[in-house]
Design an enzyme around this catalytic site. Sequence first.
Site, PDB file in Angstrom:
ATOM      1  N   ASP A 117      35.959  44.658  37.783  1.00  0.00           N
ATOM      2  CA  ASP A 117      35.451  43.218  37.481  1.00  0.00           C
ATOM      3  C   ASP A 117      35.759  42.770  36.216  1.00  0.00           C
ATOM      4  O   ASP A 117      36.458  43.667  35.127  1.00  0.00           O
ATOM      5  CB  ASP A 117      34.121  42.469  37.872  1.00  0.00           C
ATOM      6  N   TRP A 128      40.601  38.022  40.520  1.00  0.00           N
ATOM      7  CA  TRP A 128      39.999  36.969  41.082  1.00  0.00           C
ATOM      8  C   TRP A 128      41.463  36.062  41.314  1.00  0.00           C
ATOM      9  O   TRP A 128      41.954  34.735  42.102  1.00  0.00           O
ATOM     10  CB  TRP A 128      38.829  36.230  41.399  1.00  0.00           C
ATOM     11  N   GLY A 129      43.113  36.664  40.971  1.00  0.00           N
ATOM     12  CA  GLY A 129      43.264  36.142  41.727  1.00  0.00           C
ATOM     13  C   GLY A 129      43.600  35.468  39.951  1.00  0.00           C
ATOM     14  O   GLY A 129      45.042  35.319  40.496  1.00  0.00           O
ATOM     15  N   GLU A 130      43.386  36.042  38.787  1.00  0.00           N
ATOM     16  CA  GLU A 130      43.270  35.306  37.446  1.00  0.00           C
ATOM     17  C   GLU A 130      45.174  35.861  36.970  1.00  0.00           C
ATOM     18  O   GLU A 130      44.671  36.973  37.029  1.00  0.00           O
ATOM     19  CB  GLU A 130      42.313  34.869  36.488  1.00  0.00           C
ATOM     20  N   ASP A 173      35.926  34.682  44.591  1.00  0.00           N
ATOM     21  CA  ASP A 173      34.880  35.048  46.131  1.00  0.00           C
ATOM     22  C   ASP A 173      34.833  34.545  46.784  1.00  0.00           C
ATOM     23  O   ASP A 173      34.679  32.937  47.303  1.00  0.00           O
ATOM     24  CB  ASP A 173      33.628  35.337  45.573  1.00  0.00           C
TER      25      ASP A 173
END
Length: 614
Positions: free
Chosen positions: A196, A261-263, A282
């Site tokens: 994460d 998260w695509g960042e 999410d």
Amino acid sequence: MAHTLPRTRHIRAAITLSVATITAQPALAQVAPLEPSGRFSVYPSRAAQTPPMGWNPWNAFRTDVDEAKVRASAQALVTTGLAAKGYTYVNIDDGWALKRLPDGRLRIRDSMFPSSKTGSDTGSFLPFTGFLHGLGLKAGLYTDIGRNTCAQRWDADSPNLPEGTVAERQVGSFGHAEQDMRTMFADWKFDYVKIDACGVADYTPADPPVTSGNYQAFAPMIVRGDIPKSDPRAVEALYATLGEAAHRFGGDAATLSICAWGEALSPIWGHVRGNLWRTSPDVEFTWKSMLGNFDSVVDGALYAGPGHWNDPDMLAVGHGDFDVHHLTEARSHVTMWAIAAAPLLLGFDLRKAPLALLDLVGNTEMIAIDQDAAGNQGVPYRDGDAMTVVRTLSGTGQRAVALLNRGAQPVTARVTWAQLGFAPGSRATVRDVWARTDREPATDTITATLPAHGSVLLRVAGTPADPSTTFLDEMPARVNIAADGLTSETALAMGTFPARIANAPDGTPLVASGKAFAHGIGLFANSRIELRAGGDFRRFVAIPLVLGSKRPVRFRVYADRKLVREVSVTPTQAPQPIDANVAGANIVELVAVAASGGTGRPPMIGWGNAALRR
Ligand code: GAL
């Protein structure tokens, strides 16, 4: 490297790395971005040759997880038959770590995992992973690239957060890549790690955990939704270091799941750094959120293939809009994930799973589509609320088709023979995957009237229009975007892929001199594409296009690093086909270089109707 970053960024990344006391240098790409590499430069891995399938407790329990629940769910995977169908990963998520000891080792929360009490001060997951392996399953664990995890920020009221001093609460892997990967893979025998990124995003001095005094501030490398304010290279470097360490201790069958998260451009470099990478926030248990996550992958077929997958998040089946009372929505959700070659990670309580849901996620024909060995992600066609996604499966003329209704009113959706690449007038057999029945054979088009949020998933077998020619659209898994011509300064907005099938990066069709090309790849100049031809083809054909710019562009084709064709295209000139001899080449590379001059992004270009010929 997909993105070439200016020197200042390299220096910044280097400084960040030394602060992180990382011992091994991350394997940043050695090849100049536009030089032919002679390789297929994705994450080197034997793992995840098909999208990972399994179960993760997060969507069902968040941090309220314990060993009894996880073991019972693992057992349920076996007794329900889901494990035999491929759902083999059991991945522990956030919440398992109690603290980091003064020597840097991680201590397991043994109140949550009683079997970890082995007498040592850390405890051990070996009994637990041994249990899973004994059932024929695989085991996954969770960490963060920063010092702290997501639950420490976002589930602050949880009773299951790490305890102790500021230093003891630092259970994320920042500065501990080597040690943590050794512990997880070599000592505890995990097979999979989800990593994460809240630790580098959500601990600014103003964030509540930091103001509480319990957490150390971290100058953010990710500013959510803001690529220019983020530091993609630094984030990528942290994942690269963890990925290398995971390989060192877990071998190349270790699975690395990137959760940013695509960042920070993670959907652009994820395929170089891990086996799967999240492309969006999410999933929430609503139709709208699920559609948003699907949309974050649906144009990304050129980034996925065996060993490297776009990840729109774990399945929300069993919850909210996708519970047993919403089987239409649940089926459409799974249809979208399967047609997109997405990981299938279940997240509902398997101990009391309704049969209808087990039947849905256990549909072997759906699973065979998701897991198809060729690994081609589906390619979308849009028509208002109706959406058609076509996925090329292994085997001549084999296709999966999803017809989707995104909206709340009935629609008619269709797929045409042109979209399927079938010979006009030819007949195709049509299998309805959810109904588990054969439909009437079809010719030229297949239509379906779909209720609100409805879908059909079909397996279609037909006759290719030209058996000797394969458009790159039909084999995106054999395409790697090795350089896309952009920097983190000129990157497209989050959620937009800079290289697309049959479209320019801005979503417009591939058009030159008033002529539109139905097939091909659209991207920017100063780019390099690697094709895994594998010795199967004799010729590469395409029509090089410069889209909406006045700058000339040179197009080069390489066969195993040897230049076999070079043309210069000026935007006013009528499109001229390229036909290059690539006989027997393992790797074919397509390079486009814009004439110097101009600022900002390079011109958009296209390899119109690009195909390999036998
Ligand atoms: C999020 C992640 C979720 C879950 C959660 C744990 O960042 O996207 O899938 O892992 O953290 O706190």
